[in-house]
Design a protein around this motif. Sequence first.
Motif, PDB file in Angstrom:
ATOM      1  N   TRP B 180       0.844  -1.202   0.000  1.00 34.85           N
ATOM      2  CA  TRP B 180       0.000   0.000   0.000  1.00 34.85           C
ATOM      3  C   TRP B 180       0.878   1.251   0.000  1.00 34.85           C
ATOM      4  O   TRP B 180       2.038   1.177   0.442  1.00 34.85           O
ATOM      5  CB  TRP B 180      -0.872  -0.007   1.258  1.00 34.85           C
ATOM      6  CG  TRP B 180      -0.100   0.453   2.460  1.00 34.85           C
ATOM      7  CD1 TRP B 180      -0.045   1.712   2.961  1.00 34.85           C
ATOM      8  CD2 TRP B 180       0.801  -0.320   3.264  1.00 34.85           C
ATOM      9  NE1 TRP B 180       0.813   1.765   4.032  1.00 34.85           N
ATOM     10  CE2 TRP B 180       1.342   0.542   4.236  1.00 34.85           C
ATOM     11  CE3 TRP B 180       1.193  -1.669   3.251  1.00 34.85           C
ATOM     12  CZ2 TRP B 180       2.260   0.118   5.191  1.00 34.85           C
ATOM     13  CZ3 TRP B 180       2.113  -2.093   4.206  1.00 34.85           C
ATOM     14  CH2 TRP B 180       2.627  -1.206   5.162  1.00 34.85           C
ATOM     15  N   ALA B 181       0.361   2.332  -0.452  1.00 39.54           N
ATOM     16  CA  ALA B 181       1.040   3.620  -0.273  1.00 39.54           C
ATOM     17  C   ALA B 181       0.087   4.754  -0.605  1.00 39.54           C
ATOM     18  O   ALA B 181      -0.829   4.593  -1.411  1.00 39.54           O
ATOM     19  CB  ALA B 181       2.274   3.723  -1.160  1.00 39.54           C
ATOM     20  N   VAL B 201      -1.248  -2.651  -4.419  1.00 37.38           N
ATOM     21  CA  VAL B 201      -0.851  -3.631  -5.438  1.00 37.38           C
ATOM     22  C   VAL B 201      -0.639  -4.976  -4.763  1.00 37.38           C
ATOM     23  O   VAL B 201      -0.076  -5.069  -3.675  1.00 37.38           O
ATOM     24  CB  VAL B 201       0.440  -3.198  -6.184  1.00 37.38           C
ATOM     25  CG1 VAL B 201       0.180  -1.942  -7.001  1.00 37.38           C
ATOM     26  CG2 VAL B 201       1.597  -2.976  -5.236  1.00 37.38           C
ATOM     27  N   THR B 202      -1.122  -6.008  -5.430  1.00 33.52           N
ATOM     28  CA  THR B 202      -0.989  -7.365  -4.904  1.00 33.52           C
ATOM     29  C   THR B 202      -0.107  -8.172  -5.856  1.00 33.52           C
ATOM     30  O   THR B 202      -0.318  -8.141  -7.079  1.00 33.52           O
ATOM     31  CB  THR B 202      -2.377  -8.036  -4.783  1.00 33.52           C
ATOM     32  OG1 THR B 202      -3.232  -7.140  -4.064  1.00 33.52           O
ATOM     33  CG2 THR B 202      -2.283  -9.364  -4.059  1.00 33.52           C
ATOM     34  N   LEU B 203       0.876  -8.830  -5.273  1.00 35.76           N
ATOM     35  CA  LEU B 203       1.831  -9.587  -6.090  1.00 35.76           C
ATOM     36  C   LEU B 203       1.662 -11.083  -5.828  1.00 35.76           C
ATOM     37  O   LEU B 203       1.367 -11.487  -4.701  1.00 35.76           O
ATOM     38  CB  LEU B 203       3.269  -9.185  -5.736  1.00 35.76           C
ATOM     39  CG  LEU B 203       3.612  -7.708  -5.874  1.00 35.76           C
ATOM     40  CD1 LEU B 203       5.070  -7.476  -5.510  1.00 35.76           C
ATOM     41  CD2 LEU B 203       3.332  -7.204  -7.284  1.00 35.76           C
ATOM     42  N   MET B 237       4.336  -7.828 -14.804  1.00 36.11           N
ATOM     43  CA  MET B 237       5.366  -7.568 -13.805  1.00 36.11           C
ATOM     44  C   MET B 237       5.340  -6.075 -13.486  1.00 36.11           C
ATOM     45  O   MET B 237       5.105  -5.238 -14.357  1.00 36.11           O
ATOM     46  CB  MET B 237       6.753  -7.952 -14.338  1.00 36.11           C
ATOM     47  CG  MET B 237       6.918  -9.446 -14.646  1.00 36.11           C
ATOM     48  SD  MET B 237       6.608 -10.500 -13.212  1.00 36.11           S
ATOM     49  CE  MET B 237       8.076 -10.185 -12.236  1.00 36.11           C
ATOM     50  N   LEU B 238       5.615  -5.797 -12.217  1.00 37.71           N
ATOM     51  CA  LEU B 238       5.548  -4.397 -11.786  1.00 37.71           C
ATOM     52  C   LEU B 238       6.923  -3.760 -11.988  1.00 37.71           C
ATOM     53  O   LEU B 238       7.591  -3.357 -11.050  1.00 37.71           O
ATOM     54  CB  LEU B 238       5.132  -4.363 -10.310  1.00 37.71           C
ATOM     55  CG  LEU B 238       4.313  -3.183  -9.831  1.00 37.71           C
ATOM     56  CD1 LEU B 238       3.054  -3.006 -10.663  1.00 37.71           C
ATOM     57  CD2 LEU B 238       3.932  -3.386  -8.373  1.00 37.71           C
ATOM     58  N   ASP B 239       7.330  -3.668 -13.235  1.00 38.80           N
ATOM     59  CA  ASP B 239       8.669  -3.128 -13.506  1.00 38.80           C
ATOM     60  C   ASP B 239       8.580  -1.639 -13.827  1.00 38.80           C
ATOM     61  O   ASP B 239       7.504  -1.046 -13.885  1.00 38.80           O
ATOM     62  CB  ASP B 239       9.341  -3.915 -14.632  1.00 38.80           C
ATOM     63  CG  ASP B 239       8.486  -3.970 -15.890  1.00 38.80           C
ATOM     64  OD1 ASP B 239       7.532  -3.159 -16.005  1.00 38.80           O
ATOM     65  OD2 ASP B 239       8.747  -4.827 -16.738  1.00 38.80           O
ATOM     66  N   LYS B 283       4.969  -1.220  -4.172  1.00 36.46           N
ATOM     67  CA  LYS B 283       5.614  -2.445  -4.675  1.00 36.46           C
ATOM     68  C   LYS B 283       6.599  -3.004  -3.631  1.00 36.46           C
ATOM     69  O   LYS B 283       6.570  -4.198  -3.320  1.00 36.46           O
ATOM     70  CB  LYS B 283       6.350  -2.114  -5.978  1.00 36.46           C
ATOM     71  CG  LYS B 283       7.067  -3.301  -6.589  1.00 36.46           C
ATOM     72  CD  LYS B 283       8.028  -2.851  -7.682  1.00 36.46           C
ATOM     73  CE  LYS B 283       8.841  -4.040  -8.175  1.00 36.46           C
ATOM     74  NZ  LYS B 283       9.927  -3.610  -9.047  1.00 36.46           N
ATOM     75  N   THR B 284       7.425  -2.129  -3.102  1.00 33.25           N
ATOM     76  CA  THR B 284       8.393  -2.571  -2.096  1.00 33.25           C
ATOM     77  C   THR B 284       7.683  -3.193  -0.897  1.00 33.25           C
ATOM     78  O   THR B 284       8.081  -4.247  -0.385  1.00 33.25           O
ATOM     79  CB  THR B 284       9.249  -1.375  -1.631  1.00 33.25           C
ATOM     80  OG1 THR B 284       9.854  -0.804  -2.783  1.00 33.25           O
ATOM     81  CG2 THR B 284      10.317  -1.802  -0.640  1.00 33.25           C
TER      82      THR B 284
END
Lengths: 799, 292
Positions: B180-181, B201-203, B237-239, B283-284
Amino acid sequence: MSTAMFGARVQRLADARLVRGEGSFIDDIPLEGALHVAFVRSPFARARILSIDCQAAREMESVAAVYTCDDLGSLDILMPLLIPHPSLDQPRTQRPLARGDVFHVGQPVAMVVALDRYTAEDAIRLIDVDYEPLEVELDLQAAVADGAPRVHEDVANNVAAHFVQSTGDPDGAFARADHITKIKVQVDRSTAAPLECRAVAARWDRVSGELTVWDGTQAPISVRGGLASILGLDEDKVRVTAPDVGGGFGQKVLLFYPDELLVPFAAMQLGRPVKYIEDRNENFIGSSQERTQIHELELAATKDGEVLGLRDSFLHDTGAFIPYGIAIAQVASTSIAGPYRVPNIWVEFKAVYTPTVTITPYRGCGRPQACFAIERAMDKLADELGLDRFEVRRRNLIRDEDFPYRRDGLMFADGLAVEYDSGQYGRALDMMAEHIDLDGFAAEQQEARAEGRYLGLGLGFYVEGTGLGPYEGSHIRIHPITGKVYVNTGLSCQGQGHETVFAQVAADQLGVDASDVIVVEGDTAAFDWGVATFASRAAVVSGNAIHKAAAKVREQVLEAASNMLEAAKEDLVLEGGKVFVNGVPDMAATLAEIATASNPLRYAFNEAAKTSTQFAPASRHDGPALGEGEAPGLEATDYYSPPHAAWAYGVHAAIIEVDPDLCSITFKRYICVHDCGRMINPTLVEGQIMGGIAQGVGGAHYERIEFDEEGNPRNANFMDFLMPYATEVPHAEILHIETPSPLNPLGVKGVGEAGCIPVGQVVASGVADALQPLGIGPLEHVPLTPDMIFTALGGEKEE
Amino acid sequence: MKPPLFDYVTPESVEEAVAARAADEDSVFLAGGQSLIPTLNFRIANPTMLIDISRIAALKGIEISDTEITIGAMVRQRQIERDSGVERANPLLREVLHNVAHTVVRNRGTLAGSIAHADAAAESPAMLLASGGSVEVRGPGGGRRIEADDLFKFHLTTSLEPGEMITAVRIPVLAPSTGWAFKEFARRRGDYALAGICALVTLDDSGRCTSARLSACGIASTALRLVKAEQELSGGMLDEAAIVRAAKAARDAVTAADDSQASTAYRRHLVDTLTRRTLAVAKTRAEERSAR
């Protein structure tokens, strides 16, 4: 001066009372049965009033009276032009309530007096004013063009005053220059926004014929004089008191705001106390503002960066009226060369009417604008010649041996030629360079850039003419019962700490602790000779008057003690609230005893009084109790009138980090090197500087009074007008230099406005330095907002 | 800046409050008062009656189940911010609330009140949208639940019917692999933001983004789901490239006109920057939570 209160970091004497909530501001004054005022204000920037229908409001049960211009009788006048000037050939002032036309949004049109402010606000909504709106021009540059809509029908091009001053041979300087730097800069309008808005209350005593007015003003004596004159009362029958006042910053020295006249008038008419407590919205639209100026400045220089000449032409926004004359523009025009040895200057300005609330001095009074213009120009000159910013300044600063340094032909706001009295400008710049660690910063800046962070050094040098005349006075008395020292002076305090520094000045002369000095000011019943608080003048002008009066009382104390202790004056020591014989501390008399003994008494009303009754052993029996020319008690009055302004100065610098993506700025460090002559109290000097920097940060990055094209203020509240919070104001590292002023006995200069003056330049130059690798464009307009930084970086780029 | 005359009632129950509201069509509910009181003092609003719901005990609780946080309409923002259970269940709330005005405002202001007020620049509506939350409402016709996506209609306008009040705000508990952010840019600490971005975001185990929820405040006539930006992220991918594409999509969602603090161009630039930065943090955090 054995106690050496002067120069000590004495804690502010007013604070214990104020933080306990024991202050007495105007709304705290108990006035039984007081009625409350609200105003109908113009919703148009420029309009003709076709009709005003007050019927419904007058019929409200809780409404005591409704006034329009037709109900004011002899008060329906043009307000005084306070400071006339030969160049001011189209002066216009307002009426207490609009007659015929309105000239800005917020101008009072009608006044309701009701049981309370709630119902007064209900009633103003029942007053139906029919307006015919007229064309307006809000843009300063467009307003002076031929054919522009006029604020005042008979004032062509909206020019109130046009004034040119020069010194030396400017044309010659430009003719022989190697290089000419040109710049156009703009500073936008802000407002003082004091914590306590303006307020006035009045009570009329029909039996004694006395009018008492409580006014949150910086100029109670002048208000008293004006009220007595306009209301046709004897001056002795009008008492004006400025009690605790929550900030002024110049906004509270306009006489008269309509309410200052109308509230006493209504109190006399209605026979009941009347109160007007301005609210924040009214403060934004009805109380004076300042700052908008557009300067086009040229520097003529040698290739080595020596400035030979300066030309500046600027427009000054004066709002709809010009009661304060050209003072702000005059200060700006005479401060335009800053700390630099520029022998040839030509400066002209036009004071321009705009259909906006009146402009009067706000802390800084033209100096922030002048500083921004000259300092941005000096940076540009340095850039264009490939010189270091510190170096180009060093080459032009007035040198120590140049003082007193005159600019003949430039008349300052006191009507006297500009003459800088003293200073060590070169030393101040060197101190800054050393303290900020220029080499260390250059390395840090490089390292940061390698990490994609942008640090910049902001730098601004300023001067401030302070302590203007004409004069102030002081009356001092040592109270016979308590031995406390009572100091009266005529100007008033809005939170600066006068009570502390004035006490320190008197305490040194009279051998007491500052806490034993009770300063009473801002009350015409206590002392009614003097002018007002403005122009960083209280410490200089009242301070020296107090010093002089205290020195007289000191002589009286020693004279009386010499008689009482049967010792020569030269052998006496005045210290710790008493006089004793040097080396014989038991041979002593307290100030209370001396004060009591100095008053020949008939009645022994207490133990101490027994010593001075007619039949006491020490009483004289060889003639009348008071000899010819003698006066009872220990008291004296004296005055101080400065020969001309005393010039303080300083250098500010900041390390600013700019985030080029958000276009936001963060202060990493903020440093001020400052010289206001001898400091009475360094803590209070630092407080003044910090407060000034806070307001300067507002003007540099946040605060702008906005008008739409019709002249409606768009951000007349604290949500949209961005006064910085404590979270936005940097901590300042403050370094002092003390170069005494040769002009006054205490060697002091003013400090009230200093802090705010160079901050716009510091921010603009810091951002420019930080973003120089990104090719940022010119930054010549404050407040410098993130959006403006974004634009200067080239605006939106599509990846 | 004094309010006009109004009546004032203090119901003890939701039923009483709703009944009082139904009896007077020009009445309004008063919760924390942080928006309503200024509008009264400016005389922008002229209600006949204030129905102060602060004495209704049933509106003062926070309940946390395995799936949902339920926050009563009278729970103050500061209480939510300091609630360790809420922090464990969904740390996004504290991060968002830290950006809401100042402590003294949050001491009185309520989450439900801010959502009902629906200021387009306010943080809480954007948080509700990104979280996929909902509100419980009660009105003369009974109770219902409104999903966040159906709630915000325009600046200061929700889909609540006249007479309805929010009784609770429901926010899903954060899934274990969700990051979250929230980031915003305001001119001063505590101000309404020129723009703010909220991201969840869910990975999956391979680092693929299975779900992305983004919202914004300050950039349109309501708080806004950034659907196109979400589409750039979901399933891939969350690139860096995906984040740049999402930021560009977010930027194009800006419809707010120029105002005195921000031109549209600058606001677009801000949204681009904030979206990139917000996603990087989310993401982190998702990676950290997945690793646990």
